[in-house]
Design a protein around this motif. Structure first.
Motif, mmCIF file in Angstrom:
data_model
loop_
_atom_site.group_PDB
_atom_site.id
_atom_site.type_symbol
_atom_site.label_atom_id
_atom_site.label_comp_id
_atom_site.label_asym_id
_atom_site.label_seq_id
_atom_site.Cartn_x
_atom_site.Cartn_y
_atom_site.Cartn_z
ATOM 1 N N GLN A 197 56.620 36.336 38.976
ATOM 2 C CA GLN A 197 55.804 37.295 38.253
ATOM 3 C C GLN A 197 54.746 37.070 37.304
ATOM 4 O O GLN A 197 53.742 37.577 37.184
ATOM 5 C CB GLN A 197 57.018 38.125 37.672
ATOM 6 C CG GLN A 197 57.898 38.845 38.634
ATOM 7 C CD GLN A 197 59.155 39.772 37.844
ATOM 8 O OE1 GLN A 197 58.376 40.437 36.865
ATOM 9 N NE2 GLN A 197 60.051 39.682 38.061
ATOM 10 N N GLN A 198 55.013 35.743 36.657
ATOM 11 C CA GLN A 198 54.001 35.301 35.589
ATOM 12 C C GLN A 198 52.793 34.980 36.634
ATOM 13 O O GLN A 198 51.685 34.958 36.091
ATOM 14 C CB GLN A 198 54.470 34.070 34.871
ATOM 15 C CG GLN A 198 55.803 34.274 34.119
ATOM 16 C CD GLN A 198 55.057 34.893 32.745
ATOM 17 O OE1 GLN A 198 53.844 34.806 32.360
ATOM 18 N NE2 GLN A 198 56.138 35.711 31.965
ATOM 19 N N GLU A 199 52.822 34.003 37.388
ATOM 20 C CA GLU A 199 51.658 33.843 38.209
ATOM 21 C C GLU A 199 51.193 35.059 38.963
ATOM 22 O O GLU A 199 49.798 34.957 39.070
ATOM 23 C CB GLU A 199 52.194 32.733 39.607
ATOM 24 C CG GLU A 199 52.664 31.308 38.997
ATOM 25 C CD GLU A 199 53.517 30.867 39.803
ATOM 26 O OE1 GLU A 199 53.929 29.511 39.745
ATOM 27 O OE2 GLU A 199 53.911 31.283 41.185
ATOM 28 N N ALA A 200 51.701 35.863 39.524
ATOM 29 C CA ALA A 200 51.236 37.071 40.174
ATOM 30 C C ALA A 200 50.312 37.843 39.108
ATOM 31 O O ALA A 200 49.218 38.332 39.109
ATOM 32 C CB ALA A 200 52.346 38.010 40.812
ATOM 33 N N ALA A 201 50.918 38.026 38.138
ATOM 34 C CA ALA A 201 50.358 38.676 36.950
ATOM 35 C C ALA A 201 49.128 37.835 36.293
ATOM 36 O O ALA A 201 48.184 38.527 36.187
ATOM 37 C CB ALA A 201 51.232 39.008 35.533
ATOM 38 N N LEU A 202 48.914 36.537 36.520
ATOM 39 C CA LEU A 202 47.956 35.959 35.981
ATOM 40 C C LEU A 202 46.537 36.102 36.895
ATOM 41 O O LEU A 202 45.478 36.347 36.501
ATOM 42 C CB LEU A 202 47.975 34.433 35.788
ATOM 43 C CG LEU A 202 47.221 33.400 35.515
ATOM 44 C CD1 LEU A 202 46.408 33.993 34.139
ATOM 45 C CD2 LEU A 202 47.665 31.980 35.125
ATOM 46 N N LEU A 203 47.063 36.071 38.559
ATOM 47 C CA LEU A 203 45.867 36.279 39.346
ATOM 48 C C LEU A 203 45.395 37.520 39.120
ATOM 49 O O LEU A 203 44.104 37.802 39.387
ATOM 50 C CB LEU A 203 46.813 36.020 40.470
ATOM 51 C CG LEU A 203 46.964 34.463 41.005
ATOM 52 C CD1 LEU A 203 47.740 34.650 42.445
ATOM 53 C CD2 LEU A 203 45.565 33.745 41.235
ATOM 54 N N ALA A 204 46.398 38.474 39.150
ATOM 55 C CA ALA A 204 45.856 39.901 38.784
ATOM 56 C C ALA A 204 45.020 40.257 37.550
ATOM 57 O O ALA A 204 44.260 41.150 37.434
ATOM 58 C CB ALA A 204 46.983 40.931 38.742
ATOM 59 N N ALA A 205 45.508 39.588 36.581
ATOM 60 C CA ALA A 205 44.643 39.484 35.297
ATOM 61 C C ALA A 205 43.100 39.055 35.289
ATOM 62 O O ALA A 205 42.449 39.727 34.655
ATOM 63 C CB ALA A 205 45.223 38.824 34.186
ATOM 64 N N VAL A 206 42.731 38.470 36.217
ATOM 65 C CA VAL A 206 41.225 37.981 36.381
ATOM 66 C C VAL A 206 40.741 39.066 37.326
ATOM 67 O O VAL A 206 39.181 38.903 37.343
ATOM 68 C CB VAL A 206 40.975 36.710 37.001
ATOM 69 C CG1 VAL A 206 41.859 35.700 36.122
ATOM 70 C CG2 VAL A 206 41.555 36.550 38.392
ATOM 71 N N LEU A 207 41.108 39.715 37.761
ATOM 72 C CA LEU A 207 40.385 41.124 38.523
ATOM 73 C C LEU A 207 39.815 42.057 37.819
ATOM 74 O O LEU A 207 40.501 42.497 36.546
ATOM 75 C CB LEU A 207 41.425 41.569 39.568
ATOM 76 C CG LEU A 207 41.975 40.676 40.708
ATOM 77 C CD1 LEU A 207 43.067 41.392 41.622
ATOM 78 C CD2 LEU A 207 41.024 40.433 41.509
ATOM 79 N N PHE A 253 48.180 27.082 42.619
ATOM 80 C CA PHE A 253 49.601 27.024 42.077
ATOM 81 C C PHE A 253 50.340 25.755 43.286
ATOM 82 O O PHE A 253 51.539 25.960 43.150
ATOM 83 C CB PHE A 253 50.499 28.138 41.984
ATOM 84 C CG PHE A 253 49.742 29.113 41.041
ATOM 85 C CD1 PHE A 253 49.763 28.690 39.690
ATOM 86 C CD2 PHE A 253 49.364 30.357 41.376
ATOM 87 C CE1 PHE A 253 49.202 29.887 38.826
ATOM 88 C CE2 PHE A 253 48.926 31.303 40.656
ATOM 89 C CZ PHE A 253 48.877 31.058 39.417
ATOM 90 N N ASN A 254 49.429 25.584 44.318
ATOM 91 C CA ASN A 254 50.039 24.507 45.341
ATOM 92 C C ASN A 254 51.245 25.053 46.076
ATOM 93 O O ASN A 254 52.219 24.358 46.077
ATOM 94 C CB ASN A 254 50.187 23.301 44.760
ATOM 95 C CG ASN A 254 49.159 22.418 44.420
ATOM 96 O OD1 ASN A 254 47.984 22.601 45.014
ATOM 97 N ND2 ASN A 254 49.012 21.964 43.144
ATOM 98 N N LYS A 255 51.311 26.328 46.286
ATOM 99 C CA LYS A 255 52.473 27.171 46.979
ATOM 100 C C LYS A 255 51.856 28.216 47.731
ATOM 101 O O LYS A 255 50.704 28.842 47.602
ATOM 102 C CB LYS A 255 53.390 27.418 46.182
ATOM 103 C CG LYS A 255 52.813 28.630 44.807
ATOM 104 C CD LYS A 255 53.967 29.172 44.395
ATOM 105 C CE LYS A 255 54.602 28.420 43.264
ATOM 106 N NZ LYS A 255 55.724 28.952 42.352
ATOM 107 N N PRO A 256 52.558 28.960 48.779
ATOM 108 C CA PRO A 256 52.060 29.707 49.867
ATOM 109 C C PRO A 256 52.352 31.303 48.767
ATOM 110 O O PRO A 256 53.093 31.157 47.914
ATOM 111 C CB PRO A 256 53.294 30.044 50.859
ATOM 112 C CG PRO A 256 54.348 29.267 50.381
ATOM 113 C CD PRO A 256 53.830 28.243 49.349
#
Length: 244
Positions: free
Chosen positions: A196-206, A187-190
């Protein structure tokens, strides 16, 4: 001129000596793990056993260099949606159990009898121990080592520290470890700026970020992302983290 003294042991003496040596190594190993776990209660984790496994494995199997992306950040530098997303996705009883969620294991066993999509019952604490100290792959030996180490980590670390280490060493793609590296890469950000959308997407691949990818999310990943967002709301949103 002095003579070389030869020492000969009987099979019984040899067996006794080897047993004594094994016991000493075992005790020193336990003390070493205890000391390391105590140190990592406050010190940043420089690398994990799983990172080492991936680097060495790639080096043995191919000629190209394995690119490892990893940057440690404190829990305060990780956006609250990311903290909550992994709890919602991986371990909703995180604040309640003492390392092992027996109810989740029982539910996973029951679920796996009736579906081809297998579900694990490992807690965030167990996954932290596995990534930090052990190797990946299914074996009773690993599980036998994992359980006491999980209880040790739960005894010495706070829930916040367990979550902090987990978020920093979890794999989010090939060579991408930790939410800071993942956030920068995808996402080119810290990690502090994740929504919430980005966090949920990262968690979804775990916990299978090689099969399920952030850059090319499948219908299943998108469905899981939506489910995680719903679970985050049901847990109470940001206020839930006050329980840690």
């Amino acid at each position: 001129m002095s003579k070389v003294r030869r020492v000969s042991w009987s099979p019984r003496q040899m067996k006794k000596r080897l047993k004594s040596l094994f016991c000493q190594l075992f005790i020193y190993g336990l003390l070493g793990i205890f000391a390391l776990t105590l140190l990592l209660r406050v010190a940043p984790v420089p690398f994990s056993a799983y990172m080492a496994q991936q680097v060495i494995g790639d080096w043995l199997q191919s000629e190209k260099d394995y690119e490892l992306r990893y940057q440690w950040v404190s829990l305060e530098e990780i956006a609250w949606p990311m903290q909550l997303a992994v709890i919602a996705a991986e371990d909703q009883r995180f604040v309640e159990h003492a390392g092992v969620d027996w109810a989740a294991i029982k539910s996973a066993v029951k679920n796996n009898k009736n579906t081809k999509r297998l579900r694990g019952g490992s807690t965030i604490s167990q996954q932290t121990v596995k990534n930090l100290y052990l190797w990946h792959g299914q074996s009773w030996l690993r599980k036998a080592i994992e359980l006491p180490l999980t209880f040790l980590v739960e005894m010495l670390w706070s829930k916040q520290r367990i979550l902090e280490v987990y978020l920093n060493i979890a794999e989010f793609g090939e060579g991408v470890f930790g939410v800071e590296a993942a956030s920068q890469y995808y996402f080119n950000k810290p990690a502090a700026k994740l929504n919430q959308q980005e966090a949920a997407l990262l968690a979804a691949v775990l916990p299978n970020p090689i099969i399920y990818q952030v850059k090319k999310p499948s219908a299943y990943v998108r469905h899981k992302q939506t489910w995680i967002l719903r679970q985050m709301r049901q847990l109470g949103g940001k206020n839930y983290l006050n329980q840690l």
